[in-house]
Design a protein around this motif. Structure first.
Motif: not given
Ligand code: ISE
Length: 335
Positions: A54-64
């Motif tokens: 992904t291009m988003s660090g925030g999205d990565l961190i919140t992944r289950d």
């Protein structure tokens, strides 16, 4: 069950960490990688083909499916990424610096204290380097007596085009701050920065800097830091005690002689010089995270480094010695 890790940042050190997490360290699986550059996906897939990108660090961190996070993006992005990780109560390994701004570093400290337990290990990998550990052991053995002076060099062959004088202090000198604290067990009371040699003109301040550091107990450390030493990457440290000297020498451990000369190889960059230390620090992080605890260099060490770096930056601006106010260490960092 393996620790499922997401890595934010697929630059030089990020790709190194992905490789060591995927191929070297046991008990861990790289499940996601993020980078602002979509072109990095192809490179990442040569290491971990099935990874989620992904291009988003925030999205990565919140992944289950991400249990814990490795932050290896540029230093100025660390604070937001760490705060997002803490907000989701995820264990996080953050490359140094903790933050390039003292206010952000203090906010991270406050958030972790509010959680009531450590979740972060910081990437001060010299604390896992065999030579620095041996140096610390000699100091602790008493063989050289009480120590009074450290003479250190930290030479970078080059820095990226976007590098600034401020990053030399807030992103590079932080290693030397941590080394002084790690070897002496003392806190830094003041720092005085001066330019050394003739500047190349690339930087407003200097290519070579000398930091005079004093600790609360009166020890002194003279640190030479360079960002344009083309011959290679090298760090050295002489520790002077009342009855002897202990030295961490630069260059490769093996020397050779030929054609009437003695030779000693010098590493090309910090990834080569500290490769085994990075392996050790991330192995330690995986193992402690699997046990549900954070160990090693902490947010407190990162905050102190940012605090001293701020004083060093003020000294760079004023030209005078700058004193570091004493800050009480929160209980959760009292190991
Ligand atoms: C770099 O980011 C590192 O962490 C290296 O260890 C350090 O020596 C270098 O100065 C930094 O730019």
């Amino acid at each position: 069950m393996a620790l499922r890790v997401g890595v934010v940042g697929a630059g030089a050190i990020g790709l190194d960490h992905i490789r060591r997490l995927h191929s070297l360290i046991k008990g861990v699986e790289v499940v996601a990688v993020s980078d602002a550059d979509p072109g990095k996906e192809a490179i990442v897939r040569t290491i971990v083909p099935s990874v989620h990108f992904t291009m988003s660090g925030g999205d990565l961190i919140t992944r289950d499916d991400v249990d814990a996070v490795v932050i290896a993006a540029p230093g100025h992005t660390h604070a937001d990424l760490v705060l997002t990780s803490l907000a989701h109560h995820k264990f996080v390994f953050c490359e140094k610096p903790l933050a390039t701004d003292l206010t952000d570093a203090r906010e991270i400290l406050n958030r972790e204290v509010a959680i009531g337990k450590r979740l972060l290990q910081l990437g001060f990998m010299r604390q896992f380097d065999e030579r620095y550990l041996a140096l610390k052991a000699i100091i602790g053995s008493g063989k050289i007596g009480d120590i009074g002076l450290l003479t250190m060099s930290h030479r970078n062959p080059s820095v990226p085009d976007w590098w600034t004088d401020e990053l030399t202090v807030r992103d590079s000198f932080v290693h030397d701050i941590d080394v002084v604290r790690f070897l002496t067990g003392d806190e830094i009371a003041s720092v005085h920065v001066r330019p050394a040699g003739r500047p190349s003109g690339r930087f407003d301040y200097a290519d070579h800097l000398v930091f005079t550091v004093r600790t609360n107990d009166g020890l002194m450390a003279n640190v030479e830091l360079s960002v344009a030493m083309e011959y290679g990457y090298e760090v050295t440290c002489d520790v002077v005690g009342v009855s002897g000297v202990a030295s961490l020498e630069g260059g490769s451990v093996v020397r050779w002689s030929s054609s009437g000369a003695r030779h000693n190889g010098v590493e090309s960059d910090w990834r080569e010089r500290f490769g085994p230390a990075y392996d050790a620090e991330l192995t330690s992080w995986v193992n402690s995270t699997l046990r549900g605890v954070a160990t090693g260099p902490s947010s407190w060490d990162g905050f102190v480094a940012a605090h001293v770096a701020e004083a060093a930056y003020q000294s760079m601006v004023s030209g005078r010695e700058t004193f570091v106010e004493t800050v009480r260490r929160p209980e959760i960092y009292n190991v």
